[in-house]
Design a protein around this motif. Sequence first.
Motif, PDB file in Angstrom:
ATOM      1  N   ILE A  78      -4.047  -0.609  -8.350  1.00 52.40           N
ATOM      2  CA  ILE A  78      -3.020   0.266  -8.917  1.00 52.40           C
ATOM      3  C   ILE A  78      -1.661  -0.029  -8.320  1.00 52.40           C
ATOM      4  CG2 ILE A  78      -2.277   2.665  -9.157  1.00 52.40           C
ATOM      5  CD1 ILE A  78      -5.241   3.442  -9.162  1.00 52.40           C
ATOM      6  N   TYR A  79      -1.549   0.022  -6.976  1.00 54.33           N
ATOM      7  CA  TYR A  79      -0.220  -0.188  -6.423  1.00 54.33           C
ATOM      8  C   TYR A  79       0.218  -1.638  -6.446  1.00 54.33           C
ATOM      9  CZ  TYR A  79      -3.049  -0.347  -2.080  1.00 54.33           C
ATOM     10  OH  TYR A  79      -4.011  -0.594  -1.134  1.00 54.33           O
ATOM     11  N   HIS A  80      -0.715  -2.555  -6.467  1.00 49.99           N
ATOM     12  CA  HIS A  80      -0.301  -3.955  -6.611  1.00 49.99           C
ATOM     13  C   HIS A  80       0.139  -4.260  -8.029  1.00 49.99           C
ATOM     14  CE1 HIS A  80      -0.871  -6.011  -2.768  1.00 49.99           C
ATOM     15  NE2 HIS A  80      -1.712  -5.027  -2.496  1.00 49.99           N
ATOM     16  N   GLN A  81      -0.499  -3.668  -9.043  1.00 52.14           N
ATOM     17  CA  GLN A  81      -0.064  -3.857 -10.401  1.00 52.14           C
ATOM     18  C   GLN A  81       1.315  -3.249 -10.608  1.00 52.14           C
ATOM     19  OE1 GLN A  81      -2.454  -1.922 -13.379  1.00 52.14           O
ATOM     20  NE2 GLN A  81      -1.546  -3.048 -15.066  1.00 52.14           N
ATOM     21  N   THR A  82       1.523  -2.036 -10.073  1.00 52.91           N
ATOM     22  CA  THR A  82       2.824  -1.392 -10.186  1.00 52.91           C
ATOM     23  C   THR A  82       3.905  -2.223  -9.522  1.00 52.91           C
ATOM     24  OG1 THR A  82       1.779   0.779 -10.180  1.00 52.91           O
ATOM     25  CG2 THR A  82       4.125   0.705  -9.627  1.00 52.91           C
ATOM     26  N   GLY A  83       3.584  -2.790  -8.354  1.00 50.65           N
ATOM     27  CA  GLY A  83       4.565  -3.628  -7.667  1.00 50.65           C
ATOM     28  C   GLY A  83       4.915  -4.875  -8.461  1.00 50.65           C
ATOM     29  N   ASN A  84       3.902  -5.490  -9.107  1.00 53.82           N
ATOM     30  CA  ASN A  84       4.164  -6.687  -9.893  1.00 53.82           C
ATOM     31  C   ASN A  84       5.043  -6.359 -11.081  1.00 53.82           C
ATOM     32  OD1 ASN A  84       2.672  -8.320  -8.225  1.00 53.82           O
ATOM     33  ND2 ASN A  84       0.753  -8.022  -9.356  1.00 53.82           N
ATOM     34  N   GLU A  85       4.793  -5.225 -11.758  1.00 50.53           N
ATOM     35  CA  GLU A  85       5.599  -4.842 -12.899  1.00 50.53           C
ATOM     36  C   GLU A  85       7.057  -4.596 -12.479  1.00 50.53           C
ATOM     37  OE1 GLU A  85       2.054  -2.573 -15.406  1.00 50.53           O
ATOM     38  OE2 GLU A  85       3.607  -1.419 -14.366  1.00 50.53           O
ATOM     39  N   ALA A 132       0.841  -1.203   0.000  1.00 47.30           N
ATOM     40  CA  ALA A 132       0.000   0.000   0.000  1.00 47.30           C
ATOM     41  C   ALA A 132       0.877   1.254   0.000  1.00 47.30           C
ATOM     42  CB  ALA A 132      -0.928  -0.003   1.207  1.00 47.30           C
ATOM     43  N   ARG A 133       0.442   2.261  -0.744  1.00 49.06           N
ATOM     44  CA  ARG A 133       1.188   3.516  -0.817  1.00 49.06           C
ATOM     45  C   ARG A 133       0.240   4.703  -0.672  1.00 49.06           C
ATOM     46  NH1 ARG A 133       4.507   0.695   0.407  1.00 49.06           N
ATOM     47  NH2 ARG A 133       6.589   0.311  -0.492  1.00 49.06           N
ATOM     48  N   ALA A 134       0.807   5.819  -0.257  1.00 52.13           N
ATOM     49  CA  ALA A 134       0.017   7.004   0.057  1.00 52.13           C
ATOM     50  C   ALA A 134      -0.507   7.682  -1.203  1.00 52.13           C
ATOM     51  CB  ALA A 134       0.859   7.988   0.866  1.00 52.13           C
ATOM     52  N   SER A 135      -1.615   8.393  -1.039  1.00 51.52           N
ATOM     53  CA  SER A 135      -2.224   9.120  -2.149  1.00 51.52           C
ATOM     54  C   SER A 135      -3.010  10.314  -1.615  1.00 51.52           C
ATOM     55  CB  SER A 135      -3.187   8.218  -2.937  1.00 51.52           C
ATOM     56  OG  SER A 135      -2.540   7.101  -3.488  1.00 51.52           O
ATOM     57  N   PHE A 136      -3.018  11.385  -2.384  1.00 51.97           N
ATOM     58  CA  PHE A 136      -3.976  12.468  -2.196  1.00 51.97           C
ATOM     59  C   PHE A 136      -5.083  12.282  -3.220  1.00 51.97           C
ATOM     60  CE2 PHE A 136      -0.242  14.530  -0.302  1.00 51.97           C
ATOM     61  CZ  PHE A 136      -0.805  15.105   0.828  1.00 51.97           C
ATOM     62  N   ILE A 137      -6.310  12.394  -2.778  1.00 53.46           N
ATOM     63  CA  ILE A 137      -7.464  12.251  -3.648  1.00 53.46           C
ATOM     64  C   ILE A 137      -8.298  13.529  -3.548  1.00 53.46           C
ATOM     65  CG2 ILE A 137      -9.471  10.828  -4.241  1.00 53.46           C
ATOM     66  CD1 ILE A 137      -6.806   9.327  -4.340  1.00 53.46           C
ATOM     67  N   GLY A 138      -8.610  14.118  -4.709  1.00 46.46           N
ATOM     68  CA  GLY A 138      -9.476  15.284  -4.719  1.00 46.46           C
ATOM     69  C   GLY A 138      -8.756  16.611  -4.705  1.00 46.46           C
ATOM     70  N   LEU A 139      -7.482  16.646  -5.090  1.00 45.17           N
ATOM     71  CA  LEU A 139      -6.753  17.903  -5.121  1.00 45.17           C
ATOM     72  C   LEU A 139      -7.344  18.842  -6.171  1.00 45.17           C
ATOM     73  CD1 LEU A 139      -3.023  16.765  -4.822  1.00 45.17           C
ATOM     74  CD2 LEU A 139      -4.159  18.417  -3.333  1.00 45.17           C
ATOM     75  N   GLY A 140      -7.464  20.106  -5.814  1.00 53.18           N
ATOM     76  CA  GLY A 140      -7.950  21.120  -6.726  1.00 53.18           C
ATOM     77  C   GLY A 140      -7.034  22.328  -6.760  1.00 53.18           C
TER      78      GLY A 140
END
Length: 507
Positions: A497-504, A360-368
């Motif tokens: 998203i982060y699990h796919q990135t980790g697998n790649e 798991a990795r951090a994210s900002f959601i809803g930035l404007g």
Amino acid sequence: MSPHFLAFDIGTSGVKAVVVDADGALLDSAYRGYGIQTVNDAVDQDLDLIISSALDAAEELLGRVRSNHGASVSIEGISVTAQMFNLVAVDESGKPLLPMISWLDQRAEGAARALAEIVPPSTQFKRFSAVLSAKDILPKILWLRNNRPEVYASTAKLLDCKEAVVLYLTGEAVTDHAGASAYRLYAHHSRGWDRGACEAAGIDPDKLPAVRNATDVAGPLVPDVARRLGLPADTPVYVGVGDVPASQLGSGAVDPGDLHVSLGTAVYFGLMMSERRVDPRHRLGPLAHADAQRWILWLEIATGGAALTWALRMLGLGEPGSVDYTRVERMVEDSADDMDGLLFAPWLSGERVPVFDDAARASFIGLGLHHTPGHILRAVMEGVAFQMRWALQYGLEYGEDVKRIRAVGGGSMGSVWMQIIADVLERPLEVIAEPQDAGAIGAAACAIVGRGAKPNYSFLAGRATVTRRYLPHPDRSLEYCARYAQYQRLYDALYPIYHQTGNEARL
């Protein structure tokens, strides 16, 4: 001469040395800071620097105590608490063979996955009292064995941070029952190492420290350190406990149902239990406690204060020790009414409770476009608070009723963040006097009880004075309930998203 005790609280970012009297009252303290070294997923700390910083702080402290109080203060014992879930491999002479692998380290993610293939998660809970992640000690040991076999072969003892410091002070490799249970190789019925669990994991139990009571004497202070500190060579050093049970003790949360929350580099809850309760989800077993009749449920949020420190650094607002926190609190307070759905998932270094996901990795959601640094900082504080609520909800499923919540640690000094946490949790928070000293006081309590100055830890309940209570604001709590429901959806939404990135990355 009145009996006093020297205690060390060895954290991730620095060490505090304190002198307390037989009632646990603080006489004086000294602090030295240090840091961590990060390269990709590797997070190390220099144990030699940690120990030298601790001794420097103790020299300064004891010099000041002697100057101010003279012969009226006699140091009757020493105890240590420290950050938990690290790994220090030492040789026969007690010398570290590698830098200390931090509890923040993620290198053991592959080892944790490999262990899960041999011992499935459902079996792990029965065998190890937990489903293990890269942040646990056991996968770190497996990583060392598999990736640095020459170091593992030369290792005499596999220690956590406190145990390595006690070894330096006494020459004895010992741990307490809470510390042993953190290895997840502990036999709760016999209160020693579980050789069956060691065999299942492929770990040599002879490389593990001896298990003793927290109030036992580990050994006398070694002559070189005694001379440096100006103490008698027979000054006893007690086994002590790690930061989770030490903070629980120092907060005065000593009865079943008492909950403390530590706001430090990590944020964690400690819930005192009257019995060893079983996780309904079969993921996380409680730790043993300094009190042999009690258990402590440890619920960690991996990056709490560390998330705020990261955000302040990224925004150019300063490093620890140089931040204008009055300005920060004003910025956060001014951003309260126009967050406009901004959320932060604080998984900068994976996450423990309740997702137990190293990737798991951090994210900002809803930035404007209208969002400012104040909004970013508030989102970080709120995100940590949302994760705390999620972790606490997990802990409540064990069935132990929560009576009160005591807040300790440096993070409990900020009133705005404390109010956010109370509003999100919908529970009052009690802050004790000198909350940043709770861990050191808990460590000292092991020496106080071990020396016989007190019969048990119950004296700590009266020692801790509540100086402030944060009550949840009904309107703000109602707003946070709606946003918390959105927050809980983030993990499932971001998981692919982060699990796919980790697998790649592993291809």
